[in-house]
Design a protein around this motif. Structure first.
Motif, PDB file in Angstrom:
ATOM      1  N   LEU A   1       0.850  -1.175   0.000  1.00  0.00           N
ATOM      2  CA  LEU A   1       0.000   0.000   0.000  1.00  0.00           C
ATOM      3  C   LEU A   1       0.890   1.230   0.000  1.00  0.00           C
ATOM      4  N   ALA A   2       0.575   2.230  -0.825  1.00  0.00           N
ATOM      5  CA  ALA A   2       1.362   3.460  -0.837  1.00  0.00           C
ATOM      6  C   ALA A   2       0.424   4.649  -0.799  1.00  0.00           C
ATOM      7  N   ALA A   3       0.732   5.635   0.036  1.00  0.00           N
ATOM      8  CA  ALA A   3      -0.066   6.858   0.111  1.00  0.00           C
ATOM      9  C   ALA A   3       0.860   8.044  -0.046  1.00  0.00           C
TER      10      ALA A   3
ATOM     11  N   PHE B   1       2.460   2.501   7.909  1.00  0.00           N
ATOM     12  CA  PHE B   1       2.951   3.148   6.702  1.00  0.00           C
ATOM     13  C   PHE B   1       4.264   3.856   7.031  1.00  0.00           C
ATOM     14  N   THR B   2       5.298   3.595   6.258  1.00  0.00           N
ATOM     15  CA  THR B   2       6.621   4.190   6.492  1.00  0.00           C
ATOM     16  C   THR B   2       6.925   5.189   5.393  1.00  0.00           C
ATOM     17  N   GLY B   3       7.325   6.394   5.821  1.00  0.00           N
ATOM     18  CA  GLY B   3       7.628   7.445   4.862  1.00  0.00           C
ATOM     19  C   GLY B   3       9.060   7.913   4.963  1.00  0.00           C
ATOM     20  N   PRO B   4       9.350   9.113   4.463  1.00  0.00           N
ATOM     21  CA  PRO B   4      10.722   9.633   4.460  1.00  0.00           C
ATOM     22  C   PRO B   4      11.281   9.708   5.875  1.00  0.00           C
ATOM     23  N   GLY B   5      12.548   9.279   6.024  1.00  0.00           N
ATOM     24  CA  GLY B   5      13.207   9.357   7.318  1.00  0.00           C
ATOM     25  C   GLY B   5      12.665   8.376   8.340  1.00  0.00           C
TER      26      GLY B   5
ATOM     27  N   PRO C   1       0.342   5.096  11.534  1.00  0.00           N
ATOM     28  CA  PRO C   1      -0.023   3.779  12.074  1.00  0.00           C
ATOM     29  C   PRO C   1      -0.920   2.999  11.119  1.00  0.00           C
ATOM     30  N   GLY C   2      -0.709   1.665  11.087  1.00  0.00           N
ATOM     31  CA  GLY C   2      -1.567   0.808  10.268  1.00  0.00           C
ATOM     32  C   GLY C   2      -3.032   0.928  10.664  1.00  0.00           C
ATOM     33  N   ALA C   3      -3.291   1.279  11.959  1.00  0.00           N
ATOM     34  CA  ALA C   3      -4.672   1.421  12.430  1.00  0.00           C
ATOM     35  C   ALA C   3      -5.373   2.616  11.807  1.00  0.00           C
ATOM     36  N   SER C   4      -4.647   3.446  11.045  1.00  0.00           N
ATOM     37  CA  SER C   4      -5.284   4.572  10.350  1.00  0.00           C
ATOM     38  C   SER C   4      -5.954   4.131   9.048  1.00  0.00           C
ATOM     39  N   LEU C   5      -5.730   2.858   8.641  1.00  0.00           N
ATOM     40  CA  LEU C   5      -6.341   2.355   7.406  1.00  0.00           C
ATOM     41  C   LEU C   5      -7.636   1.616   7.737  1.00  0.00           C
ATOM     42  N   SER C   6      -8.720   1.984   7.094  1.00  0.00           N
ATOM     43  CA  SER C   6      -9.999   1.294   7.269  1.00  0.00           C
ATOM     44  C   SER C   6     -10.496   0.826   5.910  1.00  0.00           C
TER      45      SER C   6
ATOM     46  N   THR D   1       1.028  16.561   7.706  1.00  0.00           N
ATOM     47  CA  THR D   1       1.935  15.418   7.561  1.00  0.00           C
ATOM     48  C   THR D   1       2.960  15.778   6.475  1.00  0.00           C
ATOM     49  N   PRO D   2       4.272  15.699   6.765  1.00  0.00           N
ATOM     50  CA  PRO D   2       5.286  16.126   5.787  1.00  0.00           C
ATOM     51  C   PRO D   2       5.145  15.397   4.456  1.00  0.00           C
ATOM     52  N   PRO D   3       5.520  16.042   3.366  1.00  0.00           N
ATOM     53  CA  PRO D   3       5.344  15.447   2.030  1.00  0.00           C
ATOM     54  C   PRO D   3       6.178  14.191   1.847  1.00  0.00           C
ATOM     55  N   GLY D   4       5.688  13.308   1.020  1.00  0.00           N
ATOM     56  CA  GLY D   4       6.432  12.089   0.684  1.00  0.00           C
ATOM     57  C   GLY D   4       5.498  10.927   0.441  1.00  0.00           C
ATOM     58  N   ALA D   5       6.086   9.799   0.049  1.00  0.00           N
ATOM     59  CA  ALA D   5       5.320   8.575  -0.184  1.00  0.00           C
ATOM     60  C   ALA D   5       5.405   7.701   1.053  1.00  0.00           C
ATOM     61  N   TYR D   6       4.268   7.177   1.494  1.00  0.00           N
ATOM     62  CA  TYR D   6       4.192   6.324   2.671  1.00  0.00           C
ATOM     63  C   TYR D   6       3.753   4.927   2.235  1.00  0.00           C
ATOM     64  N   THR D   7       4.490   3.936   2.623  1.00  0.00           N
ATOM     65  CA  THR D   7       4.285   2.569   2.119  1.00  0.00           C
ATOM     66  C   THR D   7       4.050   1.600   3.268  1.00  0.00           C
ATOM     67  N   ALA D   8       3.085   0.691   3.085  1.00  0.00           N
ATOM     68  CA  ALA D   8       2.795  -0.367   4.062  1.00  0.00           C
ATOM     69  C   ALA D   8       2.583  -1.672   3.301  1.00  0.00           C
ATOM     70  N   VAL D   9       2.491  -2.773   4.029  1.00  0.00           N
ATOM     71  CA  VAL D   9       2.243  -4.086   3.429  1.00  0.00           C
ATOM     72  C   VAL D   9       0.913  -4.626   3.949  1.00  0.00           C
ATOM     73  N   LEU D  10       0.004  -4.945   3.016  1.00  0.00           N
ATOM     74  CA  LEU D  10      -1.282  -5.556   3.345  1.00  0.00           C
ATOM     75  C   LEU D  10      -1.188  -7.050   3.024  1.00  0.00           C
ATOM     76  N   THR D  11      -1.401  -7.899   4.037  1.00  0.00           N
ATOM     77  CA  THR D  11      -1.320  -9.348   3.870  1.00  0.00           C
ATOM     78  C   THR D  11      -2.708  -9.953   4.007  1.00  0.00           C
ATOM     79  N   LEU D  12      -3.117 -10.742   3.002  1.00  0.00           N
ATOM     80  CA  LEU D  12      -4.397 -11.457   3.030  1.00  0.00           C
ATOM     81  C   LEU D  12      -4.115 -12.931   3.264  1.00  0.00           C
ATOM     82  N   THR D  13      -4.782 -13.515   4.284  1.00  0.00           N
ATOM     83  CA  THR D  13      -4.583 -14.921   4.642  1.00  0.00           C
ATOM     84  C   THR D  13      -5.915 -15.655   4.538  1.00  0.00           C
TER      85      THR D  13
END
Length: 431
Positions: free
Chosen positions: A4-6, A346-350, A355-360, A417-429
């Motif tokens: 996931l990227a925002a 979600f991890t961004g610059p620096g 938090p993953g809990a911000s995704l619904s 929120t400072p500018p940049g791309a924020y990336t997370a991993v969504l896993t479906l099981t």
């Protein structure tokens, strides 16, 4: 697993703690920081304030976890006689693992600092590293000693340590789960039909060596009176003769323990009892078709997911959709299934995180025409690292079908929120 990227206005710090309380994971521990011999300064003793975070608090065995060690305050001081210029301080440190997994993780920081006046305390630093999870269960992470290397005029190392009696308190925890194991238990019949009382040659495979295996007839989801036992050999196989006398028997199964379960039993092998008491009319012929059981599986369209951008300053909701997931259940048994989703921070610059809990999400599930099972979409709400139900079907005497699953997703991005791309991993099981 998808990424996931925002896109947003920049990095996001840790969630704010209640007024007067330290952020989660922040700890203080006593440290002894002798100055480099060349500096001619006395040692500095005092508390170090630190915080450790992990990118995945619930990994599986074999996953690689990224850890971040922040020294927020140190008693160590500028070791040079004058002002220490910018970008000459390089930190390294150790993180101590205990619990399910023990050992040390080496972390390193970038050469990045503001100027430090003569005699002033050295600034806060951030160090990162990785390690591989090798054992299931809870592992604790505590800050260890660290070294502050300055490269101005001379290369000087200030080593800050703590003695064994003053070990730093736990700053972070993670709980690892073992890798899932596949159920390879299966049953094969010498013939697919016979008259009442016929002995059917049955081969079972994929069981633990030495396991006591029950071979039984089944009518729908219920077992019939046809039953024998065997012991699996060193290869996990056994060959038995099963007398099939119950006219209701439509399949044969094999399992360990007191009763069949999806985790310790085989799928059914179809069998038809031909009733000798009711032969077909002279001109009639009975045609028997065997339906072979299949597997439970899923596919997903697309690869990465890109969410909509939000403006810097305003923040707001970054919308998107997961790729369409198609679940096919061709097992022909009584067990339903569930599809669970989990998302990392979600991890961004620096290294800044949202938090993953911000995704619904708001899930949707549609069963294809002719499907046996009814598909129920999960509730709308937070996904987060703890996971949420995307869709499921219930247990029933006979299940199966093809199901199309989708969900709209929204990432709540805070204002400024400072500018940049924020990336997370969504896993479906799927299980």
């Amino acid at each position: 697993m998808v990424v996931l990227a925002a896109t947003t206005g920049g990095a996001l710090g840790a969630p704010a703690a209640a007024e007067g309380e330290p952020p989660p994971g922040q700890v203080d521990f006593p440290t002894h920081c002798p100055a480099p011999q060349e500096a001619g300064l006395p040692p500095a003793d005092g508390p170090t304030t630190a915080r450790i975070t992990v990118d995945n608090p619930a990994p599986q065995v074999g996953d690689t976890v990224t850890v971040t060690y922040q020294v927020l305050r140190t008693p160590a001081v500028n070791p040079v006689g004058g002002e220490l210029p910018a970008d000459v301080l390089t930190p390294t440190g150790r993180i101590l693992l205990a619990g399910a997994q023990s050992g040390e993780v080496t972390v390193v920081g970038a050469k990045r600092n503001d100027p430090v006046p003569a005699g002033a305390a050295l600034p806060a630093v951030t160090m990162t590293g990785t390690f591989t999870v090798t054992a299931p269960g809870e592992t604790t992470l505590a800050p260890g000693g660290y070294t502050l290397h300055t490269s101005h005029l001379l290369d000087l190392d200030t080593l800050c340590t703590t003695d064994a009696a003053s070990t730093a308190p736990v700053s972070a925890r993670l709980t690892a789960t073992p890798l899932p194991t596949a159920n390879l238990r299966s049953v094969f019949l010498g013939v697919a039909q016979g008259r009442p009382g016929a002995e059917v040659e049955v081969t079972v495979a994929g069981f633990p060596p030495g396991a006591v295996v029950t071979v039984a007839g089944r009518a729908g989801a219920a077992e019939t009176a046809d039953r024998v036992s065997a012991t699996a050999d060193e290869r996990g196989t056994a060959l038995v003769e099963l007398p099939v006398t119950d006219k209701a028997t439509t399949a044969v199964i094999a399992y360990e323990g007191a009763a069949w379960s999806a985790g310790r039993g085989s799928g059914p092998a179809a069998y038809t009892v031909i009733d000798a008491a009711a032969p077909p009319a002279p001109t009639a012929r009975k045609v028997t078709a065997t339906v072979e059981p299949g597997v439970l599986g899923m596919t997903q369209t697309g690869e990465d997911i890109t969410l909509g951008a939000v403006p810097y300053g305003d923040g707001g909701a970054a919308p998107g959709r997961i790729g369409t997931v198609t679940v096919t259940d061709a097992r022909g048994g009584p067990a339903g299934w569930s599809l669970i989703g989990k998302v990392t921070d979600f991890t961004g610059p620096g290294g800044i995180r949202i938090p993953g809990a911000s995704l619904s999400w708001t899930p949707r599930c549609v069963a294809a025409e002719g499907s046996r099972s009814v598909c129920t979409a999960g509730s709308a709400g937070v996904v987060g690292p703890e996971g949420a139900l995307l869709a499921s079907t219930p247990d029933a005497p006979l299940v199966g079908g093809t199901f199309t699953i989708d969900a709209t997703v929204t990432l709540k991005v805070p204002p400024y929120t400072p500018p940049g791309a924020y990336t997370a991993v969504l896993t479906l099981t799927l299980s």
